[in-house]
Design an enzyme around this catalytic site. Structure first.
Site, PDB file in Angstrom:
ATOM      1  N   GLY A 210       0.826  -1.199   0.000  1.00 13.73           N
ATOM      2  CA  GLY A 210       0.000   0.000   0.000  1.00 13.73           C
ATOM      3  C   GLY A 210       0.865   1.255   0.000  1.00 13.73           C
ATOM      4  CB  CYS A 211       0.105   4.766  -0.861  1.00  7.69           C
ATOM      5  SG  CYS A 211      -1.468   4.995  -0.027  1.00  7.69           S
ATOM      6  CE1 TYR A 212      -1.320   7.906   4.402  1.00  2.00           C
ATOM      7  CE2 TYR A 212      -3.127   6.353   4.311  1.00  2.00           C
ATOM      8  CZ  TYR A 212      -2.681   7.661   4.343  1.00  2.00           C
ATOM      9  OH  TYR A 212      -3.572   8.688   4.322  1.00  2.00           O
TER      10      TYR A 212
END
Lengths: 342, 342, 342, 342
Positions: free
Chosen positions: D148-150
């Protein structure tokens, strides 16, 4: 009877916003606006939003003090001490929006600001004026030191939990975010802020000892905390996300009860319900502070988020709130702005 | 005596902004807010900025009308006619923020909106209420039709020059720009507006015949003009740049004199000096309209730029201004907001 | 064989963007970057986006010219003439992104820019290099004058209609809007641009005679037009809405046919379908120009909207496109960027 | 030989951005784009930036798989498992941009996502593909699960310090901020994001266990950390500010050395110097990750800030990076974008 107010350093962002609020205060009138570099020029030349509404010319600092009962100082740090001295000597009320009187400990002031206390008697008469925390100490004072924007949002977020002994105070983290007006007129051009986001002055921001000073009063012990500010590509707003470890027995109910009790009579505090989070959007253009409470059961952490308009509750709104207290007016006078939806 | 006001269609952007203004009006109180889809729910559930400030629940249209003396209608076009009919029959004042009563010519209404006039008597009682142009006709009326946002900015920009016969009226161009709230709640998601800019409904926007209708009253002859709206990635504001060919003898002095004379007593009009240009930033959050005059000697063109806050002077502020006129109050009551510098 | 390119005035926004494009050009390499004020400093100190990617130090103008075959000049107006003179004398290709060689008529240059042509022979060798309009004239030239951003968008929008004699040329209006980078690094701070919008230099912008000069070539007669630029709170993009009266017989079909024919082989022109409008969002970060055609039958007006990225097609992208032409490369080399959706 | 790639769920923001990158990859070509709701329609109808550049029509999921060697899945969570199963059975490479294969522990998946692992063999073949941390494990795999991005920004920020045993792992705080595209197409309208800022899903975001899973691999022990995401009014970018207590002896030099050593060969990591802070502005539109290191001596805290473009390094760029690894290409192929200055 209308209060005659004067503004020192009126040509900065803070001055311009203070003028806007004072013109609609109801019980005060602007007697004079002061400037070092713009004497003889109208504030509305610099701030065209004021054209035709407020076209008063700037005068010297002394001229401002002469004709005012209450003097607001929007000066760079280091310059308020002399002005305060004059005002107090002349029996006026001096409300400082800068940092000169915020720290009680001269050693701290020297460490973080590089200056010294020029007049210790004067400093001892100053009150750190965050009304929701220290209202009684403000009444009757003449030398009012208004908190910084980050400290306002941070202290309102953490004070109740610390005061009631619900959190540990040895590893507090405050991750703060501010709109560009927090830096005054000297911030970067549009294209270099827009669509960007970064931390700055990581663990070195001057508001750190101020926050510690207030929270130590809640804790009755020494606090060293980690404070990291960030710059947001928005005009207004400070948002703080505060992290502190829960003490044993600090249940969600006790936390909420502590905050509800602490702020139950506070007009400008909006304590949110479970599941809601503080948003600068919902307090913009007002003197309100939103606070939300969150518990991370997995890690035993209390997370409090708070949001204010940095230019109002974080600056000139709070200054006016303090004037109202000092002058015996209803604290909400001239401050009952409703945040717009957009 | 406090005026009891009700709002139909209160859950849209217009309703939310109208609530904000009316809560600080001073001479009015909100008796009820109406909604078709949100009956029983609080407006502050939809607009969290209102939490704790205005937590009234929405009721039905009839309930709103029953308990109000003045009814503001923030309804999609086509729905105001029936509501107006009920209100007028009950002796109430009806202030429409929609388009149903703006056009006097049913054929135009049919062409641009696709509907018909349901009650011709009712329509004949309506007044097109742009106070700076038609103040006298508003006094004493009960059915008030508030102008659209683009028409407000366009008509205020061009009316004086046309009225005084200073420009040709056969090739007027209005290039208009609006913030996203002009489209209500249904506009695109952030990432698809942000950093973008485009025209839309080129030469097909429904505000075109409305602008023509007003300017024809100034010209006393038929006008067909070109109107092109654009969408800006900002929340609020309408900016119009209007182009009209100067007539022979229409000097800069005569143009300026015409506008100064026309607007000399208008509190909400800020006529700028030579060299200044209207900026939505300088009127945001206020009921003001900025107007600047420019002459292109090379081409013999008058260029007028105007700027308003589309949600205030272009919508709810003007509606309140009309209420003030109709109810015999000072026109500025509850509307003396100062635009912030940022 | 790789082309050695140098950049004069590399520390401005234009220089920074040109570096970005040239580093991925494929057939060129940056031999040197020049600056007056930053000699010895790295461009990546000023533009941290370039850190670790391009850490070359700035050198003097002469040093840049010495080691380059093609020199791009990103200099304030007035300073390119001398640099061009040196480069041409040394047999180099000089690509000017400034205004010094755009106007063919010295009287116009004097009127709008206040300077004079220092070397008339040099000026006579310069070519106004908008490839989609004047490609053949660019081939083989050594002194390339790149169009301004507004002229690029305006001329591409209007040239075909005028060339084919479909519109009157006596009352053309161009209403243009630009992002803040159009003004270079000196634009206002974020809070004074954000949420604002206004016209500026109304009917006085220096790009006016440049647009007229090009459109006169299409019309074969004198043109004086009205040009009004506006500032948008976005980083990039120029959007023009152009108004011209249709000639008799200029039907929608003929208009469309003219543009389709004119631009049928142009990779960087995106001619939109009926009902679509040009949006800066859809061409950002690319060398493309979007054009949409609209006819207002009610007023007999042709409205053309165009959109470009002011920093790419309006500046450095077009400059690279011109280098490709001059150096005999595929015109798209290093320029086939796809605009992102957001 | 050109790689034939297909995209499932191509009509979301992720799909649109992936198309943009793949069209300029050089070694891959898009064979088909899939959609459930838009079969038969062109992607360029939804994303007008692609008009004339990519006008392929959407087809069904099975059709995409049939004609592709590498399949990228941009599907809502829960839908990738079946698609992966088909692809693996058919001997294709499956690169998942969703969450279905990120968590190794089914109990965690059930707790945070509410689903179960449909095929345990399949899950055991998946690799968590953050190249800078797990490159060797990716080589030769066919079922690639992109972070994921985070998690990408958080794990890159903290992994080296934890791996080298320089920080305590019992009270890590990650304060993360994201642009609106992180939420896909369903985020709020412009006016409700713009000028706002708030936390959301406080200590409840699904990326939490994913970050813990990776950092536990560095620590070789159980980690529970506090993760709070915030929404920023910008299009792109994730910024993380990570807080961890320093172990005894973890000097500034040792910290810096650990990161320099860990990332010394990483093209996409930009480790900043002392005094610099990571800014999303400096990595936008690129596959880079900026990391800055800060030590708060007063509190004994390590603070690491990181910044990525959530749509590129946090999503499709990393997916392409993984394809490059799996297909034996240079890892930078099609990914050497330079972040623009503005």
């Amino acid at each position: 009877m209308t209060i005659k107010v004067g503004i020192l350093g009126a040509t900065g962002y803070t001055g311009a916003e203070l003028v806007r609020l004072l013109l609609r205060h109801g019980e005060a009138e602007i007697a004079a606006v002061g400037s070092n570099n713009f004497v003889g020029r109208r504030l509305s030349e610099i701030y065209p939003n004021l054209k035709g509404i407020f076209d008063m010319e700037c005068v010297s600092q002394d001229a401002v003090i002469d004709c005012s009962d209450v003097i607001f100082a929007c000066l760079p740090h280091g310059l308020s001490q002399e002005a305060a001295s004059k005002c107090i000597a002349a029996g006026k009320v001096f409300i400082d929006l800068g940092a000169d009187f915020r720290l009680e400990d001269e050693a701290q002031y020297k460490e973080w600001y590089g200056g010294s206390f020029e007049d210790h008697v004067l400093h001892s008469e100053a009150v750190y004026a965050l009304p929701e925390l220290f209202r009684e100490q403000i009444v009757g004072k003449k030398l009012i030191s208004c908190p910084g924007c980050y400290p306002t949002a941070s202290e309102l977020a953490l004070f109740p939990a610390i005061k009631r002994g619900l959190v540990e105070t040895d590893a507090i983290v405050i991750d703060a975010k501010s709109g560009v007006t927090g830096a005054g007129r000297d911030h970067k051009p549009f294209a270099e802020c827009n669509e960007g986001m970064s931390a700055y002055k990581v663990a070195q921001h001057r508001h750190t000892p101020e926050i510690e000073q207030t929270l130590m009063k809640a804790a009755n012990k020494r606090i060293r905390l980690t404070f990291v500010p960030h710059l947001l590509p928005i005009n207004r707003g400070v948002s703080c996300t505060c992290y502190a470890r829960l003490k044993l027995g600090a249940t969600e109910e006790r936390i909420r009860e502590a905050y509800e009790d602490f702020y139950k009579d506070e007009y400008f505090i909006r304590l949110l319900l479970n599941g809601e989070t503080a948003n600068v959007k919902n307090v913009r253009m007002s003197n309100m502070c939103e606070i939300s409470l969150h518990i991370d059961r997995r890690t035993g952490m209390l997370i409090v988020t708070s949001a204010i308009d940095n230019m109002i509750k974080g600056s000139v709104g709070q200054a006016v709130q303090n004037m109202n207290i000092v002058m015996g007016l209803d604290e909400k006078t001239g401050l009952d702005y409703i945040p717009p939806a957009f």
